[in-house]
Design a protein around this motif. Structure first.
Motif, PDB file in Angstrom:
ATOM      1  N   GLU A 200       0.852  -1.194   0.000  1.00  8.38           N
ATOM      2  CA  GLU A 200       0.000   0.000   0.000  1.00  8.38           C
ATOM      3  C   GLU A 200       0.882   1.235   0.000  1.00  8.38           C
ATOM      4  OE1 GLU A 200      -0.610   1.614   3.463  1.00  8.38           O
ATOM      5  OE2 GLU A 200       1.224   0.488   3.776  1.00  8.38           O
ATOM      6  N   ASN A 201       0.568   2.160  -0.905  1.00  5.61           N
ATOM      7  CA  ASN A 201       1.323   3.402  -1.078  1.00  5.61           C
ATOM      8  C   ASN A 201       0.468   4.369  -1.886  1.00  5.61           C
ATOM      9  OD1 ASN A 201       4.123   4.211  -0.246  1.00  5.61           O
ATOM     10  ND2 ASN A 201       4.567   2.081  -0.743  1.00  5.61           N
ATOM     11  N   PRO A 202       0.824   5.648  -1.872  1.00  4.42           N
ATOM     12  CA  PRO A 202       0.079   6.610  -2.692  1.00  4.42           C
ATOM     13  C   PRO A 202       0.234   6.323  -4.200  1.00  4.42           C
ATOM     14  CG  PRO A 202       1.322   7.738  -0.988  1.00  4.42           C
ATOM     15  CD  PRO A 202       1.792   6.334  -0.982  1.00  4.42           C
ATOM     16  N   PHE A 203      -0.725   6.823  -4.982  1.00  2.95           N
ATOM     17  CA  PHE A 203      -0.696   6.646  -6.454  1.00  2.95           C
ATOM     18  C   PHE A 203       0.674   7.007  -7.029  1.00  2.95           C
ATOM     19  CE2 PHE A 203      -5.444   8.033  -6.511  1.00  2.95           C
ATOM     20  CZ  PHE A 203      -5.844   6.749  -6.241  1.00  2.95           C
ATOM     21  N   ASN A 204       1.230   8.130  -6.549  1.00  4.41           N
ATOM     22  CA  ASN A 204       2.515   8.618  -7.083  1.00  4.41           C
ATOM     23  C   ASN A 204       3.598   7.542  -7.029  1.00  4.41           C
ATOM     24  OD1 ASN A 204       0.937  10.659  -5.496  1.00  4.41           O
ATOM     25  ND2 ASN A 204       2.257  12.084  -6.595  1.00  4.41           N
TER      26      ASN A 204
END
Ligand code: TK8
Length: 329
Positions: A200-204
């Motif tokens: 899990e991580n930001p879109f960027n």
């Protein structure tokens, strides 16, 4: 004669330049990389060339955790990394791990740049680190290779890489995932080889780290807002002249403003790009998101409250409530 020598030495000292490294974990072609380059430029300008910052990306100086240790020991000068890895040193940093704490980036800026963010940062020097500013990592979303996460039960048995952080491990175990801590530096390989099903991580970051090459499903949960923090080694910082410390701080603030703007612009485009790259995107229904949220709420009092301290946690929540109710909103 002695005085002349002394003055010459003083002038040489004032002009001599200091070269130092600024490590980060993402690729050079990422929001971290772009902001690091701007930071380095501004450091050179504001210090009249006395400070020469060399940004080193791609975790080439090691994982967040390893760089942190090197800063404390004085072997590396500066870095930017996740606040989540800092909780082992400053437990109050766990405030930023609280699931669903912020509804939007305005709220995050408000708390991070305000008294509470500063109060938490001020715990760092006692641990051998100096915190300069918070950058935006962003709202985190799930990717995996097994199935779209649309219902709470979909987490069952997913081998999910989480940051090396107690709260993240507990939060995702609570949801039913097989949550396993792993340094970001090892994540791309773990996804490629199937050692992990998801992360899990930001879109960027999903975009800049090319996780779309090994991950099929992207589920939009925005389950937590992650800050990054710009850190200096206290051992090194204390040896700098005041003017150079001021230049560094000013450049760091400019890098923060640039980074947040750049990250937000990229985040707005990134979802489309990830779809174009072939990721299958889904949004859990409001009802299912509420079920996830209620589950995660279990870790608030016991885990985050324990680490942050209940009074600081409540103060943060009260300030957010007041911020949400401020006139003109
Ligand atoms: C990069 C990390 C990354 C963080 C993670 O070094 O570990 O997943 O989100 O941004 O700090």
């Amino acid at each position: 004669m002695a005085l002349a020598l002394f003055m010459a030495a003083g002038a040489a000292l004032a002009q001599s330049s200091t070269t130092f490294k600024f490590g980060y974990g993402l690729q050079e072609d990422s929001n971290q990389g772009r902001a690091a380059r701007l930071f380095a430029e501004r450091v050179a300008q504001l210090s009249n060339g006395r400070l020469k910052m060399e940004p080193v990306g791609g975790a080439k100086l090691g994982s967040d955790d390893k760089m942190q240790g090197a800063l404390v020991a004085g072997g590396q000068e500066m870095m930017v990394g996740s606040t989540a890895t800092l909780v082992s040193l400053v437990k109050e940093m766990a405030l930023w791990d609280a699931p669903f704490l912020f509804n939007n980036t305005d709220e995050a800026d408000f708390l991070l740049d305000g008294a509470i963010g500063q109060q938490i940062m001020s715990k760092l020097p006692a641990k051998g680190l100096v915190g300069l500013v918070y950058w935006e990592n962003g709202f985190r979303n799930l990717t995996n290779n097994k199935r779209p996460i649309s219902r709470l039960d979909d987490f069952n048995g997913i081998k999910l890489r989480v940051m090396p952080n107690d709260t993240f491990i507990k939060a995702f175990k609570t949801l039913g995932a097989d949550a396993q801590p792993l340094a970001f530096a090892e994540l791309a390989d773990a996804l490629r080889t199937g050692k992990m099903d998801g992360q899990e991580n930001p879109f960027n970051t999903i975009l800049s780290s090319k996780f779309y090459e090994s991950q099929k499903y992207l589920s939009i949960t925005n389950h937590v807002y992650s800050p990054w923090i710009v850190l200096a080694s206290k051992k090194w910082w204390d040896g700098l002249q005041k003017a150079d410390q001021d230049a560094l701080l000013k450049a760091a603030q400019e890098s923060r403003d640039f980074e947040r703007k750049d990250t937000r612009e990229e985040a707005r485009r990134a979802l489309n790009q990830l779809t174009e790259k072939g990721m299958q995107v889904n949004v859990p229904t409001f009802g299912e998101l509420s079920r996830m949220r209620n589950r995660m709420d279990r870790i608030y009092a016991r885990d985050i409250g324990d680490k942050v301290g209940l009074s600081l946690l409540l103060e943060a929540q009260n300030q957010l409530m007041a911020y949400r109710q401020r006139p003109g909103r």
